[in-house]
Design a protein around this motif. Sequence first.
Motif, PDB file in Angstrom:
ATOM      1  N   THR A   1       0.830  -1.209   0.000  1.00 27.17           N
ATOM      2  CA  THR A   1       0.000   0.000   0.000  1.00 27.17           C
ATOM      3  C   THR A   1       0.861   1.254   0.000  1.00 27.17           C
ATOM      4  N   GLN A   2       1.878   1.221   0.835  1.00 25.88           N
ATOM      5  CA  GLN A   2       2.758   2.389   0.905  1.00 25.88           C
ATOM      6  C   GLN A   2       3.470   2.632  -0.417  1.00 25.88           C
ATOM      7  N   LEU A   3       3.943   1.535  -1.010  1.00 28.24           N
ATOM      8  CA  LEU A   3       4.660   1.674  -2.270  1.00 28.24           C
ATOM      9  C   LEU A   3       3.722   2.124  -3.394  1.00 28.24           C
ATOM     10  N   GLN A   4       2.480   1.636  -3.370  1.00 28.07           N
ATOM     11  CA  GLN A   4       1.501   2.097  -4.360  1.00 28.07           C
ATOM     12  C   GLN A   4       1.320   3.601  -4.227  1.00 28.07           C
ATOM     13  N   GLY A   5       1.170   4.040  -2.964  1.00 29.27           N
ATOM     14  CA  GLY A   5       0.962   5.459  -2.699  1.00 29.27           C
ATOM     15  C   GLY A   5       2.113   6.307  -3.220  1.00 29.27           C
ATOM     16  N   LEU A   6       3.309   5.756  -3.118  1.00 19.70           N
ATOM     17  CA  LEU A   6       4.487   6.522  -3.519  1.00 19.70           C
ATOM     18  C   LEU A   6       4.698   6.521  -5.029  1.00 19.70           C
ATOM     19  N   PHE A   7       4.349   5.414  -5.681  1.00 21.38           N
ATOM     20  CA  PHE A   7       4.769   5.281  -7.074  1.00 21.38           C
ATOM     21  C   PHE A   7       3.660   5.263  -8.124  1.00 21.38           C
ATOM     22  N   TYR A   8       2.432   4.916  -7.728  1.00 27.87           N
ATOM     23  CA  TYR A   8       1.408   4.694  -8.748  1.00 27.87           C
ATOM     24  C   TYR A   8       1.214   5.907  -9.658  1.00 27.87           C
ATOM     25  N   ARG A   9       1.019   7.081  -9.047  1.00 29.60           N
ATOM     26  CA  ARG A   9       0.749   8.288  -9.831  1.00 29.60           C
ATOM     27  C   ARG A   9       1.907   8.616 -10.765  1.00 29.60           C
ATOM     28  N   LYS A  10       3.101   8.470 -10.222  1.00 26.44           N
ATOM     29  CA  LYS A  10       4.307   8.775 -10.991  1.00 26.44           C
ATOM     30  C   LYS A  10       4.321   7.971 -12.293  1.00 26.44           C
ATOM     31  N   TYR A  11       4.100   6.662 -12.181  1.00 26.51           N
ATOM     32  CA  TYR A  11       4.168   5.827 -13.387  1.00 26.51           C
ATOM     33  C   TYR A  11       2.948   6.013 -14.276  1.00 26.51           C
ATOM     34  N   ARG A  12       1.836   6.335 -13.650  1.00 28.17           N
ATOM     35  CA  ARG A  12       0.617   6.573 -14.430  1.00 28.17           C
ATOM     36  C   ARG A  12       0.846   7.754 -15.371  1.00 28.17           C
ATOM     37  N   LEU A  13       1.533   8.786 -14.863  1.00 29.54           N
ATOM     38  CA  LEU A  13       1.830   9.967 -15.677  1.00 29.54           C
ATOM     39  C   LEU A  13       2.925   9.660 -16.693  1.00 29.54           C
ATOM     40  N   GLU A  14       3.891   8.885 -16.253  1.00 28.91           N
ATOM     41  CA  GLU A  14       5.020   8.577 -17.115  1.00 28.91           C
ATOM     42  C   GLU A  14       4.607   7.683 -18.294  1.00 28.91           C
ATOM     43  N   TYR A  15       3.738   6.711 -18.006  1.00 28.22           N
ATOM     44  CA  TYR A  15       3.307   5.765 -19.059  1.00 28.22           C
ATOM     45  C   TYR A  15       1.786   5.765 -19.176  1.00 28.22           C
ATOM     46  N   PRO A  16       1.226   6.826 -19.736  1.00 28.21           N
ATOM     47  CA  PRO A  16      -0.240   6.945 -19.755  1.00 28.21           C
ATOM     48  C   PRO A  16      -0.924   5.829 -20.546  1.00 28.21           C
ATOM     49  N   SER A  17      -0.216   5.215 -21.508  1.00 31.35           N
ATOM     50  CA  SER A  17      -0.917   4.205 -22.312  1.00 31.35           C
ATOM     51  C   SER A  17      -0.842   2.803 -21.712  1.00 31.35           C
ATOM     52  N   LEU A  18      -0.013   2.627 -20.700  1.00 29.19           N
ATOM     53  CA  LEU A  18       0.082   1.308 -20.075  1.00 29.19           C
ATOM     54  C   LEU A  18      -1.178   1.042 -19.246  1.00 29.19           C
ATOM     55  N   ASN A  19      -1.718  -0.148 -19.386  1.00 33.91           N
ATOM     56  CA  ASN A  19      -2.887  -0.512 -18.581  1.00 33.91           C
ATOM     57  C   ASN A  19      -2.536  -0.334 -17.094  1.00 33.91           C
ATOM     58  N   SER A  20      -3.353   0.468 -16.396  1.00 34.44           N
ATOM     59  CA  SER A  20      -3.008   0.798 -15.008  1.00 34.44           C
ATOM     60  C   SER A  20      -2.922  -0.452 -14.126  1.00 34.44           C
ATOM     61  N   GLN A  21      -3.634  -1.497 -14.526  1.00 34.91           N
ATOM     62  CA  GLN A  21      -3.552  -2.765 -13.788  1.00 34.91           C
ATOM     63  C   GLN A  21      -2.125  -3.300 -13.743  1.00 34.91           C
ATOM     64  N   LEU A  22      -1.417  -3.114 -14.834  1.00 32.89           N
ATOM     65  CA  LEU A  22      -0.046  -3.628 -14.892  1.00 32.89           C
ATOM     66  C   LEU A  22       0.879  -2.837 -13.980  1.00 32.89           C
ATOM     67  N   ILE A  23       0.607  -1.543 -13.855  1.00 37.26           N
ATOM     68  CA  ILE A  23       1.428  -0.730 -12.941  1.00 37.26           C
ATOM     69  C   ILE A  23       1.246  -1.249 -11.512  1.00 37.26           C
ATOM     70  N   ILE A  24      -0.015  -1.471 -11.156  1.00 35.37           N
ATOM     71  CA  ILE A  24      -0.301  -1.966  -9.806  1.00 35.37           C
ATOM     72  C   ILE A  24       0.411  -3.301  -9.562  1.00 35.37           C
ATOM     73  N   GLN A  25       0.335  -4.187 -10.564  1.00 37.27           N
ATOM     74  CA  GLN A  25       0.954  -5.507 -10.407  1.00 37.27           C
ATOM     75  C   GLN A  25       2.477  -5.419 -10.327  1.00 37.27           C
ATOM     76  N   ALA A  26       3.063  -4.515 -11.134  1.00 41.74           N
ATOM     77  CA  ALA A  26       4.519  -4.368 -11.116  1.00 41.74           C
ATOM     78  C   ALA A  26       4.987  -3.904  -9.741  1.00 41.74           C
ATOM     79  N   ILE A  27       4.250  -2.966  -9.149  1.00 37.69           N
ATOM     80  CA  ILE A  27       4.630  -2.463  -7.824  1.00 37.69           C
ATOM     81  C   ILE A  27       4.512  -3.589  -6.790  1.00 37.69           C
ATOM     82  N   ARG A  28       3.448  -4.365  -6.903  1.00 33.56           N
ATOM     83  CA  ARG A  28       3.277  -5.513  -5.994  1.00 33.56           C
ATOM     84  C   ARG A  28       4.429  -6.501  -6.103  1.00 33.56           C
ATOM     85  N   GLN A  29       4.762  -6.797  -7.350  1.00 35.52           N
ATOM     86  CA  GLN A  29       5.830  -7.759  -7.586  1.00 35.52           C
ATOM     87  C   GLN A  29       7.133  -7.249  -6.968  1.00 35.52           C
TER      88      GLN A  29
END
Length: 504
Positions: free
Chosen positions: A47-75
């Motif tokens: 949760t903490q890592l999502q909070g820190l990184f999700y928005r950053k990557y969402r802006l950086e890679y707008p076309s990437l399915n947001s589900q994959l960003i969430i999964q990458a952070i989890r991994q």
Amino acid sequence: MLRRAVAVELEVPREVSKLLYDVESVYLGIVREVAVYAVVNNVTSTTQLQGLFYRKYRLEYPSLNSQLIIQAIRQAAQIAKSFMERRREGLADKPYPEVRSVSIRFTEIAWSYNQFVGSIAPVRLAVSPISTGRRGRGGRRFEVWLRPHKRFWLYWWRVLTGEAELASTLLIKRRLNKWYAIFIFEIKPKEEEPRSIVAFDINENTVAVGRIDIETTVDKVAKWNKQYLTPQLYMIRTDFGKLARRYERVRSAIIEKLKPGFALPNGKYMNITNTREYRKRVKHLREGVRKVGRVRQVASELTRTPAIIITEELGDNPQESMIEDVGKDELRHRIKQTPFKAVERAVEDKALERGSKLVRVSSYRNSRVCPIHFTRLEKTDDWHTLYCPKGHYVDRDYASILNMLWKTTPEAWTKGVWWNLRREMNWREYEGKSNPSIPYETVSHLWTHLKTFTASEESPAMLARGKPMNPTGEADEGGGEETSQKGRRPRFLNGPHKPTPTGN
Ligand SMILES: [Zn+2]
């Protein structure tokens, strides 16, 4: 719940393959960055890592399915966690985790899960690695075909029959330039009536097995024949010790060969086992692979039929407790190489899958008590053979597995295997009880078997013979003298169970 991963190659059109390459490299980048951050800053909460990184990557890679960003952070969080654990145990030699490759995780909304599980014979799937670009419209679908194989269909059949379920997360992984879908099947442990009782004991080069087949019908019970009441005792050869010795020789040969290249000015040598050259050569030996093959073979043999499988309670470090009274360095080393835990895990896993149940009993005095007379066994010249004061020899390994079997019955819970009760355990509180994790019927069956067995005048002889069921007819490792020196009358008949004219 048991999990089995099955990889199936994908037929990916060129454009989709290119797209997957791009997605993979972005995904890997995220995993790496977050994993390093997590370790350096000691933050492993998802949760903490999502909070820190999700928005950053969402802006950086707008076309990437947001589900994959969430999964990458989890991994990344998982990688960081296990890295920190290894570091705590002193097993990590790098300051932070190095992630070389990843499999891309697609949750059920990022691939055509529902469609897939609804199919009788799925041959294709759709993944959505990139978004449509429109808010709330999810991902763009790309269809790929599977190249399913026999193993996949076997598991799929289990899904159709309700024995297994397909996990909703799909992994996509690249190996060289091929893409694979990895399906995770969750198998429901089978519950079957046990058809046999199996005890096993792992030794350096063999696994000793005692098997009792359960006959269920009353009719058969009435016709019980001594032959069928005798537990089958046999050995499965594993040669873990021999294998370890052979590889040890090969490894020292490699060291000798490499030595000249690593001489120090003072005439000594660097520690060669730390060098890249050494590791490279040792990797090709595939010692682990051969061991794993043998471990699986053992597991498969022991779980042939649904069974109650009885084995020793192994401590956290069975090797250490085993070598306590072993002197020779070489033997100590070989015992350390015996994969006790691996065999046990493999058996437990297979047991669940095939409807068997593993029961652990204490190893207390397993191979020091006569399983017939419950007397303390004496040592002989041969480590494998023990002598019962009632006048017969016993093979150490068979004594051990028969004593394990005893330990599940009411009889042994109160007496027998445990002389000198006062000091060691208060067995009285278990009086009349048997091992609660085994069905009562099975226990009473086992008890009947063992009782008949101990009443049979032949059983001690059987125990003393080196390996009665060994199909290769290997040399008798037993004491030997009981059959050769005392003339016609074998020594085991001197005990209380003399043959009577009415016998049989
Ligand atoms: Zn005895």
